[in-house]
Design a protein around this motif. Structure first.
Motif, mmCIF file in Angstrom:
data_model
loop_
_atom_site.group_PDB
_atom_site.id
_atom_site.type_symbol
_atom_site.label_atom_id
_atom_site.label_comp_id
_atom_site.label_asym_id
_atom_site.label_seq_id
_atom_site.Cartn_x
_atom_site.Cartn_y
_atom_site.Cartn_z
ATOM 1 N N SER A 144 1.777 -2.667 -4.924
ATOM 2 C CA SER A 144 1.713 -1.659 -5.814
ATOM 3 C C SER A 144 0.924 -0.309 -5.106
ATOM 4 N N ARG A 174 3.223 1.297 -2.700
ATOM 5 C CA ARG A 174 4.297 2.296 -3.413
ATOM 6 C C ARG A 174 3.504 3.231 -3.815
ATOM 7 N N ARG A 175 2.206 3.172 -4.453
ATOM 8 C CA ARG A 175 1.335 4.574 -4.764
ATOM 9 C C ARG A 175 1.242 5.755 -3.614
ATOM 10 N N GLN A 215 4.248 7.332 -2.459
ATOM 11 C CA GLN A 215 4.335 8.318 -3.415
ATOM 12 C C GLN A 215 3.481 9.577 -3.327
ATOM 13 N N HIS A 216 2.210 8.958 -3.282
ATOM 14 C CA HIS A 216 1.377 10.233 -3.558
ATOM 15 C C HIS A 216 1.073 11.194 -2.478
ATOM 16 N N ALA A 246 4.050 1.569 -8.711
ATOM 17 C CA ALA A 246 3.229 2.501 -8.479
ATOM 18 C C ALA A 246 2.154 2.974 -9.515
ATOM 19 N N THR A 247 2.423 2.606 -10.860
ATOM 20 C CA THR A 247 1.469 3.031 -11.835
ATOM 21 C C THR A 247 0.611 1.794 -12.366
ATOM 22 N N GLU A 257 -3.195 2.897 -12.987
ATOM 23 C CA GLU A 257 -3.380 4.000 -14.007
ATOM 24 C C GLU A 257 -4.049 3.845 -15.207
ATOM 25 N N CYS A 306 -5.054 6.235 -6.563
ATOM 26 C CA CYS A 306 -4.249 5.374 -7.249
ATOM 27 C C CYS A 306 -4.289 5.356 -8.818
ATOM 28 N N GLY A 307 -5.044 6.146 -9.541
ATOM 29 C CA GLY A 307 -5.154 6.341 -10.893
ATOM 30 C C GLY A 307 -6.181 5.620 -11.339
#
Ligand code: NAP
Length: 291
Positions: free
Chosen positions: A16, A19-20, A23-24, A136-137, A140, A167-168
């Motif tokens: 996770s 993935r984050r 993307q970020h 990825a979320t 959050e 990462c939120g």
């Protein structure tokens, strides 16, 4: 933020973060993924959630300015010992383990003076494991608790806080012993109860057991979701947080006995009060958006 971020253990949590970070764009220029499992490494090649997959941890950490250990807590000490001589000078070492005193106890004695260790624990997860289960979320709106030992470089702590915020997650610094007591009641005891109640149901005689499955009402169903969690991870957590967990279990057992007594003697007020306190906790969780 980091030039090279190496993740070791690409299961639910590690994948996770990967993935984050992919993307970020503002987390690391390069993500290196390392896992002990050949099949996980092969899968990572097709998932494309890291720039590079390196099965050898001593090579994976080379020139990384941040290394995040995402393996079960029972494996953390051995992995840290294996990579310690190979870490780049000045690198930040962190982890995501669910227990913090045990992790500090294993890593501090072997920590090199030029490495900052910032232990962390994201309070986010599902009952699934493995590299396909991450998303990825996941972090959050969740908390990530950091338990840096006294004297840890403030810049390293700030960097790991930034990592989780990107990462939120929201971050909070906490003492490791306090963390373990809090987590014993909010996470470890509920898992112990879920595994136990499913075991009790499974011990029932044949016909009743089938009916448990067939007519599982939402209460039992909710326990089975928690009880579906990974056995290695939870064995390690129970053993690593033994003292705090046994203390919370003893308190729970006393309270359960008090409830049994109230039911036996028809003490309506006691029963209603307990249920109302449970309802109030649920309402509180909904209000702070953690439900
Ligand atoms: P997971 O999905 O089971 O992933 C762990 C990964 O680490 C697996 O791919 C495993 O490979 C690999 N691994 C095991 N030993 C290793 C070693 N010595 N070197 C390299 N890789 C190794 O577990 P997870 O749920 O992501 O949990 C990882 C950590 O996060 C644990 O410390 C846990 O306490 C913590 N955590 C979990 C949650 C949660 O809800 N799941 C939440 C917060 C924190 P194999 O499959 O081959 O063993």
């Amino acid at each position: 933020m980091f030039r090279r971020l190496t993740l070791i253990g690409l299961g639910l949590i590690g994948s996770s973060v990967a993935r984050r970070a992919m993307q970020h764009g503002g987390i690391a220029h390069e993500i290196v993924a390392c896992d002990a499992s050949e099949s996980v490494c092969a899968r990572l090649g097709t998932l494309g959630i890291a720039h590079r997959v390196e099965p050898d941890p001593t090579l994976a950490v080379r020139d990384a300015d941040c290394v995040l250990l995402c393996v079960p807590v029972g494996a953390l000490g051995a992995v840290a010992a294996a990579i310690m001589p190979h870490l780049a000078a000045g690198a930040i070492l962190s982890d995501v383990g669910s227990t913090k005193q045990s992790v500090l106890g294993e890593i501090l004695p072997i920590l090199r003076p030029d490495i900052a260790f910032v232990p962390g624990h994201p309070l986010a997860g599902t009952e699934y494991s493995g590299p396909d289960s991450g998303f990825a979320t996941l972090f959050e709106g969740r908390w990530c608790l950091l338990t840096p030992p006294a004297g840890t470089d403030a810049n390293a702590i700030a960097a790991i806080e930034q990592l989780w915020q990107r990462c939120g997650a929201r971050t909070r610094i906490m003492d490791a012993a306090h963390h373990d007591r809090v987590l014993a009641i909010v996470s470890h005891l509920p898992h112990l109860l879920a595994f136990t109640i499913c075991g009790t149901a499974d011990d029932l005689a044949g016909e009743t057991r089938e009916e448990v499955l067939e007519f599982a009402a939402s209460g039992f169903r909710d326990f089975t979701r928690i009880a579906a969690s990974d056995p290695v991870m939870w064995r390690d957590i129970f053993l690593a947080n033994r003292e705090a967990l046994l203390e919370m279990l003893a308190r729970f057992t006393e309270d359960a006995q008090a409830m049994a007594r109230a039911i036996r003697w028809g003490d309506d007020d006691f029963i209603v009060d307990k249920i109302n306190r449970g309802r109030a906790i649920r309402r509180g969780l909904i209000e702070i958006r953690q439900a």
